[in-house]
Design a protein around this motif. Structure first.
Motif, PDB file in Angstrom:
ATOM      1  N   ALA A  42      42.191  37.809  47.168  1.00  9.27           N
ATOM      2  CA  ALA A  42      42.652  37.696  45.742  1.00  9.27           C
ATOM      3  C   ALA A  42      41.746  37.053  44.745  1.00  9.27           C
ATOM      4  N   ILE A  43      41.718  37.633  43.655  1.00  9.95           N
ATOM      5  CA  ILE A  43      40.831  37.117  42.565  1.00  9.95           C
ATOM      6  C   ILE A  43      41.872  36.270  41.826  1.00  9.95           C
ATOM      7  N   ALA A  44      41.904  35.040  41.876  1.00  7.29           N
ATOM      8  CA  ALA A  44      43.224  34.293  41.303  1.00  7.29           C
ATOM      9  C   ALA A  44      42.479  32.934  40.862  1.00  7.29           C
ATOM     10  N   ASN A  45      43.489  32.273  40.265  1.00  6.82           N
ATOM     11  CA  ASN A  45      42.994  30.908  39.799  1.00  6.82           C
ATOM     12  C   ASN A  45      43.410  29.900  40.950  1.00  6.82           C
ATOM     13  N   PRO A  46      42.625  29.410  41.510  1.00  3.27           N
ATOM     14  CA  PRO A  46      42.845  28.364  42.695  1.00  3.27           C
ATOM     15  C   PRO A  46      43.437  27.019  42.162  1.00  3.27           C
ATOM     16  N   LEU A  47      43.566  26.881  41.029  1.00  5.71           N
ATOM     17  CA  LEU A  47      44.154  25.704  40.227  1.00  5.71           C
ATOM     18  C   LEU A  47      45.499  25.567  40.326  1.00  5.71           C
ATOM     19  N   SER A  48      46.283  26.864  40.462  1.00  6.51           N
ATOM     20  CA  SER A  48      47.479  26.936  40.720  1.00  6.51           C
ATOM     21  C   SER A  48      47.928  26.482  42.209  1.00  6.51           C
ATOM     22  N   ASP A  60      40.025  47.117  45.895  1.00  3.64           N
ATOM     23  CA  ASP A  60      40.801  46.499  45.056  1.00  3.64           C
ATOM     24  C   ASP A  60      42.056  47.584  44.835  1.00  3.64           C
ATOM     25  N   ALA A  61      43.000  46.846  45.020  1.00  3.24           N
ATOM     26  CA  ALA A  61      44.332  47.444  45.024  1.00  3.24           C
ATOM     27  C   ALA A  61      44.851  48.106  43.591  1.00  3.24           C
ATOM     28  N   LEU A  62      43.929  47.701  42.695  1.00  2.00           N
ATOM     29  CA  LEU A  62      44.357  48.168  41.355  1.00  2.00           C
ATOM     30  C   LEU A  62      45.701  47.986  40.767  1.00  2.00           C
ATOM     31  N   ILE A  63      46.149  46.899  40.692  1.00  2.66           N
ATOM     32  CA  ILE A  63      47.479  46.622  40.412  1.00  2.66           C
ATOM     33  C   ILE A  63      47.652  46.705  38.866  1.00  2.66           C
ATOM     34  N   MET A  64      48.636  47.648  38.541  1.00  6.10           N
ATOM     35  CA  MET A  64      48.889  48.044  37.094  1.00  6.10           C
ATOM     36  C   MET A  64      50.231  47.052  36.797  1.00  6.10           C
ATOM     37  N   THR A  65      50.391  46.855  35.605  1.00  2.00           N
ATOM     38  CA  THR A  65      51.636  46.193  35.099  1.00  2.00           C
ATOM     39  C   THR A  65      53.019  46.919  35.225  1.00  2.00           C
ATOM     40  N   VAL A  66      53.840  46.221  35.996  1.00  2.00           N
ATOM     41  CA  VAL A  66      55.279  46.906  36.209  1.00  2.00           C
ATOM     42  C   VAL A  66      56.037  47.197  34.965  1.00  2.00           C
ATOM     43  N   SER A  67      55.676  46.324  33.778  1.00  2.00           N
ATOM     44  CA  SER A  67      56.509  46.580  32.719  1.00  2.00           C
ATOM     45  C   SER A  67      56.336  47.998  32.046  1.00  2.00           C
ATOM     46  N   ALA A  68      55.240  48.569  32.487  1.00  2.00           N
ATOM     47  CA  ALA A  68      54.544  49.818  31.926  1.00  2.00           C
ATOM     48  C   ALA A  68      54.926  50.867  32.999  1.00  2.00           C
ATOM     49  N   ASN A  69      54.761  50.513  34.354  1.00  2.00           N
ATOM     50  CA  ASN A  69      55.136  51.487  35.183  1.00  2.00           C
ATOM     51  C   ASN A  69      56.118  50.882  36.370  1.00  2.00           C
ATOM     52  N   PRO A  70      57.096  51.069  36.731  1.00  6.97           N
ATOM     53  CA  PRO A  70      58.021  50.101  37.506  1.00  6.97           C
ATOM     54  C   PRO A  70      57.423  50.623  39.108  1.00  6.97           C
ATOM     55  N   GLU A  71      56.806  51.827  39.291  1.00  9.67           N
ATOM     56  CA  GLU A  71      56.172  52.061  40.727  1.00  9.67           C
ATOM     57  C   GLU A  71      54.971  51.488  40.857  1.00  9.67           C
ATOM     58  N   ALA A  72      54.124  50.928  39.962  1.00  3.84           N
ATOM     59  CA  ALA A  72      52.869  50.170  39.907  1.00  3.84           C
ATOM     60  C   ALA A  72      52.680  49.287  41.217  1.00  3.84           C
ATOM     61  N   ALA A  73      53.633  48.519  41.174  1.00  8.92           N
ATOM     62  CA  ALA A  73      53.479  47.510  42.356  1.00  8.92           C
ATOM     63  C   ALA A  73      53.504  48.333  43.817  1.00  8.92           C
ATOM     64  N   LYS A  74      54.574  49.077  43.917  1.00  6.14           N
ATOM     65  CA  LYS A  74      54.720  49.924  45.107  1.00  6.14           C
ATOM     66  C   LYS A  74      53.632  50.646  45.579  1.00  6.14           C
ATOM     67  N   GLY A 121      43.356  41.498  41.547  1.00  5.03           N
ATOM     68  CA  GLY A 121      43.466  40.429  40.466  1.00  5.03           C
ATOM     69  C   GLY A 121      45.206  40.404  40.287  1.00  5.03           C
ATOM     70  N   LEU A 122      45.566  39.206  40.739  1.00  2.00           N
ATOM     71  CA  LEU A 122      46.870  39.203  40.840  1.00  2.00           C
ATOM     72  C   LEU A 122      47.818  39.341  39.481  1.00  2.00           C
ATOM     73  N   SER A 123      47.185  38.833  38.312  1.00  3.00           N
ATOM     74  CA  SER A 123      48.120  38.522  37.188  1.00  3.00           C
ATOM     75  C   SER A 123      48.357  40.037  36.142  1.00  3.00           C
ATOM     76  N   ASN A 124      47.382  40.941  36.571  1.00  2.00           N
ATOM     77  CA  ASN A 124      48.040  42.275  35.975  1.00  2.00           C
ATOM     78  C   ASN A 124      49.380  42.766  36.102  1.00  2.00           C
ATOM     79  N   VAL A 125      50.055  42.393  37.432  1.00  2.00           N
ATOM     80  CA  VAL A 125      51.360  42.710  37.546  1.00  2.00           C
ATOM     81  C   VAL A 125      52.316  42.451  36.705  1.00  2.00           C
ATOM     82  N   SER A 126      52.137  41.065  36.199  1.00  2.00           N
ATOM     83  CA  SER A 126      53.241  40.659  35.484  1.00  2.00           C
ATOM     84  C   SER A 126      53.000  40.730  34.007  1.00  2.00           C
ATOM     85  N   PHE A 127      51.921  41.514  33.483  1.00  2.00           N
ATOM     86  CA  PHE A 127      51.639  41.465  32.095  1.00  2.00           C
ATOM     87  C   PHE A 127      52.886  42.003  31.227  1.00  2.00           C
TER      88      PHE A 127
END
Lengths: 684, 214
Positions: free
Chosen positions: A417-423, A354-368, A387-393
C-alpha cells in the motif's frame, strides 16, 4: 558516464568480442560503466564484477544482492566478484547472491589474502590449493571462473581442470520482484510481509512542502524520509509534481538528498518521461516506477525508459478511454500492459498492479471492484498495491473507512500500500494482517512489535519514557526526568505545574534541578551518557534556571553574587564548540560565565579579568598551531604581574603535559572542568 | 601515474556511525542511548551526514632520498619530519592526499542554536572527513598493490608530531586544492574547516612477487 561510453565505442569499433567491467567498488560507477557500454555497443556481452571486502560489502558499503539486482536489471550479461578476497571468502559472498541471480555468476578470486613478509607482498595460495576451491565456488553458484591478484597461468590451468569435474549447474528459479538501494533490498511478493510505501514525499495537499520545493529546498524531504522509515515504511514514494517548478530538476535534487539520508529503496512517482528518465538514470539501485498504464503515451514513452534502467513497475489498469468499470475489464488491461512489457523482458513478478480504488461516496460498487481485482491478481501471483485514502474521500471518519478497507483488501490478498506509515493504527493493523494471512511466518515481526505490550495492546514505544509513563510520575519526578532525558521543550510546562501547586522556586532548583544535573554528571562520568546527552540535559537545566531566575529575584531580591569566570577561544583559533559546551555546564553549576568568544587576543582576556575582578580563566584551542596562544596569555599575565589569575585549558590538542609546561590547569572534559574550577576556587 | 593528480569528485561513504559515537564520548558497552535525546541525536547526525559532500585527490611523487630529518623528492622539494622519515626508510614514492566534506556541514552547524546539536554536527563533519581520507587511502592501497607497490597503512598529517604545519602550502599547491573549493590562510587554516591532508610512504617492492611458481 561519457568517458565509459567513449571508451566502449572505440573498443567496439576496434573489434572486441565483449566487455569485462571489473574491480568496481561503487555501484554508481559500475552502473555508469555498464550504461556507457550498453549505449555504445548494445549487442556485445558485458560481464561486471565488483570487489567485496571480507566483510561482505564493498568499501563504499554496497550489498552484493543490491549490486546484482541493480546490474542484472540494467542489462549485465553476467555478474560476480573479483579481487579483495581469496576463494573461500568469495564463495560465501556468491552463495548469498545465488538465489537472486538470473544471469551467470562469476568468480575471480585472489590467490588468498595477501600479507607482507619482509617487505614482500605474498599471496599465499599455490595453484593446487587455489583450484581445490572450485567445488565450493561452483556450489555457491559460480559458472564463470578466473583469477585475480597473485594468480598465474598455472593457477588458471589447475582451476580449469577442477571445474571440468564439477558437473552441470543445477536448474533453479531465481527470486524475482526485488527492489533495492545501494545497501538494502526488499522482495515484493504475495507471500512476503506486507510492504508499506511511504506516501509523504509528495507536495499534493502539503503547503509547507510546496513552499520548500518552490524555494529549491529539501529539508522537509529529509524529515519525511526519516520519519517514514522510522515508522516502518520499507520503500519511499518520491513525487515532485508541482506547478511552478521544473519537475525533473527537483526530482534529481530530491534524490541526491535522499541518497544521503536513507537506505530504503525508492519509488519514482511521475508521469513525465523526462523526469522518469533522469531519476532512473541517477538512482543507484533498482527502483519501483509509479506508474505505467495502457494509455498510449505512457506505454510508448515511459515503458521503454523503465525497461532500459530495469525498474520494477506499478501497473495502472486504465486506458485512454478511462478506468474500466469492472474487475474483468481491468484485468484485460493488466494483461495488455503485461504483454507489451514482456517484449522488454518483464515478467509478472516484476510488476505490481494498482487496484485503482475509487471513492465509495461516488460509486458504492467501487470498493467491491477493486477487491475483486486484487483477488484475481493475487491468484496469478501478482503483487497488488493501492493508495488507501481514495476510498473514503468525501466521507466522515475517513481513517475508519481506510483501515476497514485495508483489512478487507488484505483478506483478498493485497500485499502493498502507498500509505502514511505515521498512522500507528494502520501499521498495527498491517502487522496483525500479516499474522492472520500467514505471511508473518512464526509471527516474528508481530512478536517483536507487540511482545511486551500484553497489558496495553499497544506496541513498544522504543526506548525511554513515553508521555504516558511520564504521567505516572509525581510532578517533582517529571521535572527531574526532563533534565535527565534532556527534554528542554517539556521542562517549563512541568515547572509551571509545580509553581501552580505552590512550590517555592528556590526549592525547585535545590531539590530537583541540582540533584538531576548531578545525576546526569554521574551518568556521563560512568560513560552511561555520552556528550550530546550531557549537553542536552545541561540545556534543559539552563532553560529551567532561566525561567525561574526572575521569580527568584521577585521573591527574595538579588541573591548572593555568582562566581564569575572567563571563557575564551584563544587568538588565531576559530573553533568554539568545546568552549560553548563547557560554558553551558558552568552556567548550570551557578557560575557567571563571561564568554569572550573565539579568536580572542591575550590583551582583551586579561583586561576583562582585571575589569570584572575575575580570577578564573578558561582557555580553549583546537589546533596545534594555536595552542601556543594559550602560553602567550599566561606569559602576558606574568609580565603584567597578574599572578593571582588561575588558568584552565582544554581542547583536542592539549593535555596535562602541555598544561604543566605553560603553568595552567587541565580538564579533559566538561564535567571535570566544573569540578576542577570548584576546587581551584574553594567552592566545594 | 607518477605526478598526476587523481581526483575523487564524489565519494560514496557509509555514515561513520561508530566513529561519531566514539568521538562524542560514547562507550560501546556502557552508554545507553534512549528517549527523545537519543532520537534527536540520531536525527541530527543523519541530517549532518546528508550535508557532507566528500571529495578528495591524491598524487604520487618519486623520492630521491630519505634522511634522518625528512624526505627529499626528485624535484628538490622536501618533507621534513624525523618521525615520518623513521617510518619511511625504504620508500621509493610519497603519497600526498587531501579531502574535504565541503562547507555546507559547517555552515549548518554554525546556524544551530542547540549546543548539543552543534556538537553532533561537528563530530559528523570531522569523522566523515576522516572516513573520506580512509576510503581514498584504502582504495589506493588496493590499486597500488596490484602493481606490486605497497602503500603504508600509517598516514602523517602536517601539524601533528614533528611534521611542520607549513607543509600545508606544499600540499595545497601540489594538489591544486583550490579546485576542490579549499582555501588556505596565512596561518595554514583550511576552509572548509572539515578538510584533511596526509602523507604516506610507498615501497616499491622489488623482488616482492606474487606467488612464485618456481
Amino acid at each position: 558516464m561519457e568517458i565509459f561510453r567513449e571508451t566502449a565505442a572505440a573498443m567496439a569499433e576496434g573489434g572486441v568480442d565483449g566487455f569485462a567491467i571489473e574491480t568496481m567498488m561503487d555501484l554508481q560507477e559500475a552502473r555508469a560503466a555498464l550504461l556507457g557500454v550498453r549505449e555504445a555497443a548494445p549487442d556485445l556481452p558485458v560481464l561486471v564484477t565488483m570487489t567485496f571486502e571480507p566483510s561482505g560489502r564493498t568499501l563504499t558499503g554496497v550489498h552484493p544482492v543490491c549490486a546484482l539486482n541493480a546490474l542484472q536489471a540494467l542489462g549485465a550479461d553476467a555478474f560476480g566478484c573479483n579481487c579483495s578476497t581469496g576463494p573461500a571468502e568469495m564463495a560465501e559472498i556468491l552463495a548469498e547472491i545465488k538465489p537472486f541471480a538470473k544471469i551467470p555468476l562469476i568468480a575471480k578470486p585472489n590467490a588468498g589474502l595477501p600479507r607482507m613478509e619482509q617487505g614482500r607482498t605474498i599471496f599465499p595460495m599455490g595453484p593446487e590449493e587455489f583450484a581445490s576451491y572450485a567445488d565450493r565456488l561452483f556450489e555457491s553458484g559460480a559458472s564463470i571462473f578466473g583469477g585475480c591478484c597473485g594468480t598465474t597461468p598455472e593457477h588458471i590451468r589447475c582451476l580449469s581442470n577442477a571445474v571440468k569435474k564439477c558437473g552441470k549447474p543445477e536448474k533453479r528459479k531465481p527470486v524475482s520482484g526485488v527492489v533495492s538501494s545501494v545497501s538494502e533490498y526488499r522482495r515484493l511478493s504475495v507471500d512476503q510481509l506486507f510492504t508499506v510505501i511511504g506516501e509523504r514525499i509528495n507536495p499534493t495537499g502539503k503547503k509547507a512542502l510546496q513552499a520548500e520545493l518552490r524555494a529549491g529546498k529539501t529539508d522537509l524531504i529529509f524529515d519525511f524520509a526519516l520519519q517514514q522509515t522510522s515508522a516502518g515504511a520499507s520503500i519511499l514514494d518520491v513525487n515532485m509534481g508541482l506547478s511552478g517548478i521544473q519537475e525533473s530538476e527537483m526530482m534529481r535534487k530530491a534524490l541526491c538528498r535522499l541518497l544521503h539520508c536513507t537506505a530504503a529503496p525508492l519509488c519514482i512517482d511521475s508521469t513525465d518521461p523526462d523526469t522518469v528518465e533522469q531519476a532512473l538514470r541517477l538512482y543507484p539501485g533498482r527502483a519501483l516506477l509509479n506508474s505505467i498504464s495502457a494509455e498510449e503515451k505512457r506505454l510508448k514513452q515511459i515503458l521503454p525508459i523503465a525497461a532500459k534502467y530495469g525498474a520494477m513497475l506499478i501497473l495502472l489498469p486504465l486506458t485512454d478511454d478511462g478506468i474500466p468499470a469492472t474487475a474483468e475489464e481491468r484485468m484485460k488491461v493488466v494483461d495488455l500492459i503485461l504483454k507489451e512489457a514482456a517484449q522488454y523482458g518483464y515478467t509478472v513478478e516484476d510488476v505490481c498492479v494498482d487496484a485503482l480504488i475509487m471513492t465509495v461516496s461516488a460509486n458504492p460498487e467501487a470498493a467491491k471492484v477493486s477487491l475483486e481485482l486484487i483477488r484475481r491478481c493475487t491468484e496469478r501471483g501478482m503483487n497488488t498495491v493501492c493508495g488507501l485514502s481514495n476510498v473514503s474521500f468525501g466521507l466522515p471518519s475517513r481513517p475508519l473507512l481506510n483501515q476497514t478497507f485495508l483489512g478487507m483488501a488484505m483478506g483478498h490478498g493485497l500485499n502493498m500500500a502507498i500509505a502514511n506509515p505515521l498512522s500507528e493504527e494502520l501499521m498495527n493493523m498491517i502487522a496483525a494482517g500479516d499474522v492472520l494471512s500467514g505471511r508473518d511466518r512464526q509471527m516474528k515481526n508481530f512478536l517483536s512489535k507487540f511482545a511486551n505490550s500484553a497489558q496495553t495492546g499497544k506496541p513498544e514505544q522504543g526506548h525511554g519514557r513515553s508521555s504516558s509513563a511520564m504521567r505516572n510520575l509525581t510532578p517533582d519526578e517529571q521535572v527531574f526526568q526532563c533534565v535527565l532525558l534532556g527534554d528542554a521543550e517539556g521542562i517549563v510546562k512541568r515547572i509551571d505545574a509545580l509553581l501552580a501547586a505552590g512550590r517555592d522556586p528556590s526549592d525547585i532548583i535545590s531539590d530537583i534541578l541540582i540533584p538531576a544535573i548531578t545525576e546526569v554528571g554521574k551518568k556521563y562520568e560512568s560513560k552511561e551518557y555520552f556528550l550530546p546527552q550531557l549537553i542536552m540535559s545541561a540545556e534543559a537545566m539552563e532553560k529551567a534556571s532561566k525561567y525561574l531566575e526572575p521569580l527568584l529575584l521577585k521573591e527574595k531580591g538579588p541573591g548572593g553574587q555568582k562566581t564569575k569566570m572567563i571563557l575564551a577561544t584563544v587568538k588565531g583559533d576559530i573553533h568554539d564548540i568545546g568552549k560553548n559546551i563547557v560554558g553551558v555546564m558552568f552556567r548550570n553549576y551557578d557560575f557567571d560565565v563571561i564568554d569572550l568568544g573565539k579568536d580572542v587576543p591575550p590583551e582583551r582576556i586579561l583586561d576583562t579579568a582585571v575589569r570584572e575582578n575575575v580570577t578564573l580563566i578558561g582557555l580553549s584551542a583546537l589546533m596545534t598551531t594555536t595552542m601556543n596562544s594559550m602560553r602567550d596569555v599566561i606569559n602576558l599575565a606574568k609580565a603584567r604581574g597578574l599572578t593571582h589569575l588561575k588558568f584552565m585549558i582544554g581542547g583536542a590538542v592539549v593535555d596535562q603535559n602541555f598544561a604543566d609546561e605553560i603553568g595552567a590547569y587541565y580538564a579533559p572534559d566538561p564535567m571535570s572542568a566544573v569540578r576542577l574550577a570548584k576546587k581551584l576556587l574553594n567552592l566545594e | 601515474m607518477i605526478g598526476d593528480i587523481h581526483c575523487f569528485s564524489r565519494m560514496s561513504l557509509e555514515y561513520p556511525e561508530k566513529m561519531v559515537f566514539a568521538r562524542l564520548g560514547g562507550h560501546l558497552h556502557k552508554t545507553i542511548l534512549e528517549g527523545s535525546a537519543a532520537e534527536k541525536v540520531r536525527h541530527a547526525a543523519i541530517h549532518a551526514f546528508s550535508l557532507c559532500r566528500p571529495q578528495g585527490r591524491y598524487c604520487v611523487l618519486p623520492v630521491r632520498e630519505v634522511s634522518e630529518t625528512g624526505i627529499l623528492l626528485t624535484d628538490g622539494s622536501a618533507v621534513s619530519s624525523c618521525d615520518f622519515a623513521r617510518k619511511c626508510k625504504n620508500i621509493t614514492h610519497l603519497w600526498c592526499a587531501a579531502v574535504t566534506v565541503g562547507v555546507d556541514i559547517t555552515e549548518a552547524r554554525d546556524s544551530l542554536e542547540s549546543v548539543a546539536e552543534r556538537a553532533v554536527y561537528d563530530a559528523v563533519g570531522g569523522e566523515t572527513a576522516d572516513a573520506a581520507m580512509e576510503f581514498m587511502h584504502r582504495k589506493c592501497c588496493r590499486d597500488l598493490l596490484s602493481r606490486g607497490l605497497n602503500l603504508s597503512e600509517r598516514r602523517f598529517s602536517p601539524g601533528y608530531g614533528d611534521m611542520p604545519l607549513e607543509l600545508q602550502f606544499f600540499l595545497y599547491n601540489l594538489l591544486k586544492m583550490n579546485e576542490m573549493g579549499i582555501t588556505l590562510s596565512d596561518r595554514c587554516f583550511m576552509t572548509p574547516e572539515k578538510s584533511v591532508t596526509a602523507f604516506a610512504g610507498i615501497t616499491s617492492i622489488q623482488g616482492s612477487v606474487f606467488y612464485d611458481t618456481k
